[in-house]
Motif scaffolding. Structure first.
Motif, PDB file in Angstrom:
ATOM      1  N   GLY A 138       0.809  -1.210   0.000  1.00  0.00           N
ATOM      2  CA  GLY A 138       0.000   0.000   0.000  1.00  0.00           C
ATOM      3  C   GLY A 138       0.843   1.260   0.000  1.00  0.00           C
ATOM      4  O   GLY A 138       0.496   2.265  -0.606  1.00  0.00           O
ATOM      5  N   ARG A 139       1.969   1.208   0.675  1.00  0.00           N
ATOM      6  CA  ARG A 139       2.844   2.376   0.802  1.00  0.00           C
ATOM      7  C   ARG A 139       3.776   2.530  -0.407  1.00  0.00           C
ATOM      8  O   ARG A 139       3.956   3.625  -0.917  1.00  0.00           O
ATOM      9  N   ASN A 140       4.368   1.409  -0.866  1.00  0.00           N
ATOM     10  CA  ASN A 140       5.412   1.464  -1.888  1.00  0.00           C
ATOM     11  C   ASN A 140       4.987   0.951  -3.264  1.00  0.00           C
ATOM     12  O   ASN A 140       5.706   1.170  -4.228  1.00  0.00           O
ATOM     13  N   GLY A 141       3.876   0.233  -3.324  1.00  0.00           N
ATOM     14  CA  GLY A 141       3.477  -0.416  -4.566  1.00  0.00           C
ATOM     15  C   GLY A 141       4.023  -1.830  -4.634  1.00  0.00           C
ATOM     16  O   GLY A 141       4.993  -2.160  -3.951  1.00  0.00           O
ATOM     17  N   LEU A 142       3.393  -2.648  -5.444  1.00  0.00           N
ATOM     18  CA  LEU A 142       3.825  -4.047  -5.569  1.00  0.00           C
ATOM     19  C   LEU A 142       5.238  -4.138  -6.113  1.00  0.00           C
ATOM     20  O   LEU A 142       6.074  -4.881  -5.596  1.00  0.00           O
ATOM     21  N   GLU A 143       5.480  -3.416  -7.171  1.00  0.00           N
ATOM     22  CA  GLU A 143       6.752  -3.527  -7.883  1.00  0.00           C
ATOM     23  C   GLU A 143       7.923  -3.035  -7.031  1.00  0.00           C
ATOM     24  O   GLU A 143       9.005  -3.604  -7.070  1.00  0.00           O
ATOM     25  N   ARG A 144       7.711  -1.969  -6.275  1.00  0.00           N
ATOM     26  CA  ARG A 144       8.806  -1.369  -5.494  1.00  0.00           C
ATOM     27  C   ARG A 144       8.964  -1.974  -4.106  1.00  0.00           C
ATOM     28  O   ARG A 144       9.857  -1.566  -3.367  1.00  0.00           O
ATOM     29  N   THR A 145       8.125  -2.914  -3.728  1.00  0.00           N
ATOM     30  CA  THR A 145       8.260  -3.558  -2.427  1.00  0.00           C
ATOM     31  C   THR A 145       9.152  -4.780  -2.562  1.00  0.00           C
ATOM     32  O   THR A 145       8.939  -5.621  -3.431  1.00  0.00           O
ATOM     33  N   SER A 146      10.148  -4.849  -1.708  1.00  0.00           N
ATOM     34  CA  SER A 146      11.059  -5.999  -1.720  1.00  0.00           C
ATOM     35  C   SER A 146      10.789  -6.878  -0.502  1.00  0.00           C
ATOM     36  O   SER A 146      10.123  -6.465   0.447  1.00  0.00           O
ATOM     37  N   ILE A 147      11.329  -8.067  -0.546  1.00  0.00           N
ATOM     38  CA  ILE A 147      11.238  -8.952   0.623  1.00  0.00           C
ATOM     39  C   ILE A 147      11.938  -8.294   1.810  1.00  0.00           C
ATOM     40  O   ILE A 147      11.486  -8.415   2.950  1.00  0.00           O
ATOM     41  N   ALA A 148      13.004  -7.543   1.555  1.00  0.00           N
ATOM     42  CA  ALA A 148      13.693  -6.827   2.635  1.00  0.00           C
ATOM     43  C   ALA A 148      12.751  -5.811   3.296  1.00  0.00           C
ATOM     44  O   ALA A 148      12.766  -5.660   4.532  1.00  0.00           O
ATOM     45  N   ASP A 149      11.923  -5.131   2.497  1.00  0.00           N
ATOM     46  CA  ASP A 149      10.943  -4.189   3.055  1.00  0.00           C
ATOM     47  C   ASP A 149       9.953  -4.922   3.961  1.00  0.00           C
ATOM     48  O   ASP A 149       9.620  -4.446   5.044  1.00  0.00           O
ATOM     49  N   ILE A 150       9.476  -6.063   3.483  1.00  0.00           N
ATOM     50  CA  ILE A 150       8.494  -6.848   4.245  1.00  0.00           C
ATOM     51  C   ILE A 150       9.138  -7.397   5.510  1.00  0.00           C
ATOM     52  O   ILE A 150       8.508  -7.408   6.577  1.00  0.00           O
ATOM     53  N   THR A 151      10.395  -7.803   5.421  1.00  0.00           N
ATOM     54  CA  THR A 151      11.129  -8.288   6.589  1.00  0.00           C
ATOM     55  C   THR A 151      11.209  -7.187   7.644  1.00  0.00           C
ATOM     56  O   THR A 151      10.910  -7.415   8.818  1.00  0.00           O
ATOM     57  N   ALA A 152      11.605  -5.993   7.218  1.00  0.00           N
ATOM     58  CA  ALA A 152      11.713  -4.873   8.157  1.00  0.00           C
ATOM     59  C   ALA A 152      10.361  -4.517   8.758  1.00  0.00           C
ATOM     60  O   ALA A 152      10.253  -4.285   9.969  1.00  0.00           O
ATOM     61  N   GLU A 153       9.328  -4.494   7.938  1.00  0.00           N
ATOM     62  CA  GLU A 153       7.985  -4.136   8.404  1.00  0.00           C
ATOM     63  C   GLU A 153       7.436  -5.158   9.392  1.00  0.00           C
ATOM     64  O   GLU A 153       6.765  -4.804  10.358  1.00  0.00           O
TER      65      GLU A 153
END
Length: 185
Positions: free
Chosen positions: A25-40
């Motif tokens: 929702g914040r970054n978009g599907l394409e710009r979201t990485s697994i690293a982003d999800i890990t941090a979140e």
């Protein structure tokens, strides 16, 4: 290392899926990485991959989780003593829509135009939503319109089709609105 129970695995998967939805929702599907999800999520990358093979599986799980939430709400409305009429049903659906979820949904629809696996999920979700709305409109016709169930079911089909179309259009309308943080500046 102790093995996770099934209940604990489900909780962990939900934690990961919720974190992914926030990132999408914040970054978009394409710009979201697994690293982003890990941090979140506050979990390790290994934990993410222990539950999901890749980001595509997370997109699929997020879509299914959103549908399950919607199914519970619509099911409760249909089971109530006085189910909402079609106008009220649409108003309730629109009012309960989260803008971040709408943005993710529209991104998933875009991905569905080029990815057959995502297309199948999206079409299935739309069909399931239409079926739930059909059940709710049928319940409304039986309980407040005093129609017999078979007649109500038949009469509800085109109404549910229109409510579904308007609901999907509202997703797009909501997704195109600027996020609240952009409107403050």
């Amino acid at each position: 290392m102790p093995r996770l129970t099934d209940a604990r695995k489900d909780l962990r998967r939900a934690q990961i899926t919720e974190a992914a939805m926030r990132c999408f929702g914040r970054n978009g599907l394409e710009r979201t990485s697994i690293a982003d999800i890990t941090a979140e999520s506050g979990l390790s990358t290994g934990s993410i991959y222990a539950h999901y093979r890749n980001k595509a599986e997370l997109v699929q799980a997020s879509a299914r989780a959103a549908l399950a939430e919607r199914a519970a709400v619509i099911g409760a409305w249909a089971a109530s003593e006085t189910p909402p009429d079609p106008d009220e049903l649409l108003a309730r659906l629109v009012a309960s829509k989260d803008p971040a979820t709408a943005r993710v949904a529209v991104q998933i629809w875009g991905e569905a135009t080029i990815d057959p696996a995502v297309r199948a999920i999206v079409l299935d979700m739309i069909d399931q939503t239409r079926a739930m709305l059909h059940d709710c409109v049928t319940a409304w016709l039986v309980k407040t319109g005093h129609r017999n169930p078979a007649e109500a079911r038949q009469h509800a089909a085109p109404i549910a089709e229109r409510v579904t179309a308007l609901y999907l259009a509202q997703f797009l309308h909501t997704a195109l609105r600027p996020p609240p943080e952009e409107t403050l500046s």
